[in-house]
Every structure is written in structure tokens, then in C-alpha cells.
Motif scaffolding. Structure first.
Motif, mmCIF file in Angstrom:
data_model
loop_
_atom_site.group_PDB
_atom_site.id
_atom_site.type_symbol
_atom_site.label_atom_id
_atom_site.label_comp_id
_atom_site.label_asym_id
_atom_site.label_seq_id
_atom_site.Cartn_x
_atom_site.Cartn_y
_atom_site.Cartn_z
ATOM 1 N N CYS A 1 0.815 -1.209 0.000
ATOM 2 C CA CYS A 1 0.000 0.000 0.000
ATOM 3 C C CYS A 1 0.853 1.265 0.000
ATOM 4 N N CYS B 1 -0.194 3.664 2.907
ATOM 5 C CA CYS B 1 0.383 3.308 4.208
ATOM 6 C C CYS B 1 1.846 3.741 4.252
ATOM 7 N N CYS C 1 -2.600 -3.070 6.394
ATOM 8 C CA CYS C 1 -3.112 -1.799 5.895
ATOM 9 C C CYS C 1 -4.368 -1.458 6.686
ATOM 10 N N ARG C 2 -4.445 -0.215 7.159
ATOM 11 C CA ARG C 2 -5.600 0.155 7.993
ATOM 12 C C ARG C 2 -6.787 0.639 7.174
ATOM 13 N N GLY C 3 -6.579 0.826 5.891
ATOM 14 C CA GLY C 3 -7.669 1.298 5.050
ATOM 15 C C GLY C 3 -7.652 2.810 4.921
ATOM 16 N N HIS C 4 -8.082 3.308 3.773
ATOM 17 C CA HIS C 4 -7.971 4.733 3.479
ATOM 18 C C HIS C 4 -9.256 5.264 2.858
HETATM 19 ZN ZN LIG Z 1 -2.865 1.207 3.403
#
Ligand SMILES: [Zn+2]
Length: 175
Positions: A16, A19, A29-32
Motif C-alpha cells: 500500500c 500506508c 493496511c488500515r484502510g484509506h
Molecule cells: Zn494502506
């Protein structure tokens, strides 16, 4: 204006770019959440204007005509051209590759956004926000608007690619 609200989460933070940019620690990955103007690639034998109209149709089902070139800029380091769209016809419905890719970890949502929503939505690239805010303030009195942006591929790229994004204050008949 019409934006695509995105949510993207990769399987691993290693894959990512976002990230990486945020220097978030950890493997996941925490998400976006962010938003972009509709965009796409210029195909062989196509002008930028033709690509802009085709991508608008493919991604949103909307038909329009190009009013004028608004400005040029950079999108992720690549030259970009932004167009104001006029005479927009239809109701935006997500379609094309975006609709096919739409999933829990890679979501696309078409949204009419006013000038006050651009920052909260995390419009990318952020340097568009002042341009668009000024444009919308000027154009708000008029009936139908949509801007479209094309990002030309780096000159060195082997195949012609262009990113394009669209924006415009929401038509009166869709408010
Ligand atoms: Zn990410």
C-alpha cells in the motif's frame, strides 16, 4: 461537483503506497478514505477531450459536452488537464471497471459534493481544493456543471494513459 468517494484497504501494508506515505507501522493496511474526481486513461487514437467524455460515460453513465479547459496541473507528479463539463444529461450511476471492482475493501461511491465537502472528503490531490472551491463559488448560480480532468501519462510511458476527473456543481434537477 461529482466526486468518487473511495475506500481502499490492501491485504498488506507492504503493498500500500498510502500506508507507506503515512509511515504507518505494522503489517496490516488500515484502510484509506478519500475522494477523487472521475478519471481514466486515454486510449490509442483518442483525443483527451474524447477520452474525458468516454470516461465520464463509462464511470457515471452521464453524457455531457466539454465547456472549456479550466486549468492544468499535476496529479501524482503527472501533467493534468481539467475541463469544465456542461449540458450534463442523466443521473450518475457507478458503472464500468469501477462498478466491477467495487467491493468491501475497494469501494467507489458517486457523490455530489459542495465546496464545503471537499476537505472533509479528503479530495485527492489536495491542491485541487482551492481551485475547485473558487470555481464552484463562481458557477453555483448556473444550472449544470461538471468539470473533468485528464492526467496525461508521463512522456516516457510506453502506452498512452491519461487520468481524468470530473467535477461540477450538482445540476438543479438532481438537488
Ligand atoms: Zn494502506
Amino acid at each position: 461537483m461529482l466526486v468518487i468517494k473511495r475506500y481502499l484497504r490492501h491485504e498488506s501494508a507492504d503493498l500500500c503506497v498510502m500506508c507507506d506515505d503515512a509511515r504507518w507501522p505494522g503489517l496490516n493496511c488500515r484502510g484509506h478514505q478519500y475522494a477523487v474526481l472521475p478519471g481514466g486513461h486515454v486510449e490509442a487514437g483518442e483525443t483527451i477531450e474524447e477520452a474525458a467524455l468516454r470516461e465520464l460515460r463509462e464511470e457515471t453513465t452521464l453524457e455531457a459536452r466539454i465547456d472549456r479547459l479550466l486549468w492544468t496541473g499535476l496529479h501524482n507528479g503527472r501533467p493534468a488537464e481539467y475541463f469544465l463539463m456542461a449540458d450534463v444529461v442523466g443521473t450518475p450511476v457507478l458503472s464500468g471497471p469501477e462498478a466491477e471492482a467495487h467491493s468491501e475493501n475497494n469501494s467507489f461511491e458517486l457523490l455530489w459534493a459542495g465546496p464545503d465537502m471537499l476537505e472533509p472528503l479528503g479530495l485527492h490531490p489536495a491542491d485541487l481544493v482551492p481551485h475547485l472551491t473558487k470555481l464552484l463559488a463562481k458557477e453555483q448560480a448556473q444550472v449544470v456543471h461538471s468539470a473533468m480532468r485528464l492526467r496525461k501519462a508521463a512522456a516516457a510511458a510506453s502506452s498512452p494513459t491519461v487520468w481524468m476527473e470530473s467535477a461540477g456543481w450538482r445540476p438543479h434537477n438532481q438537488r
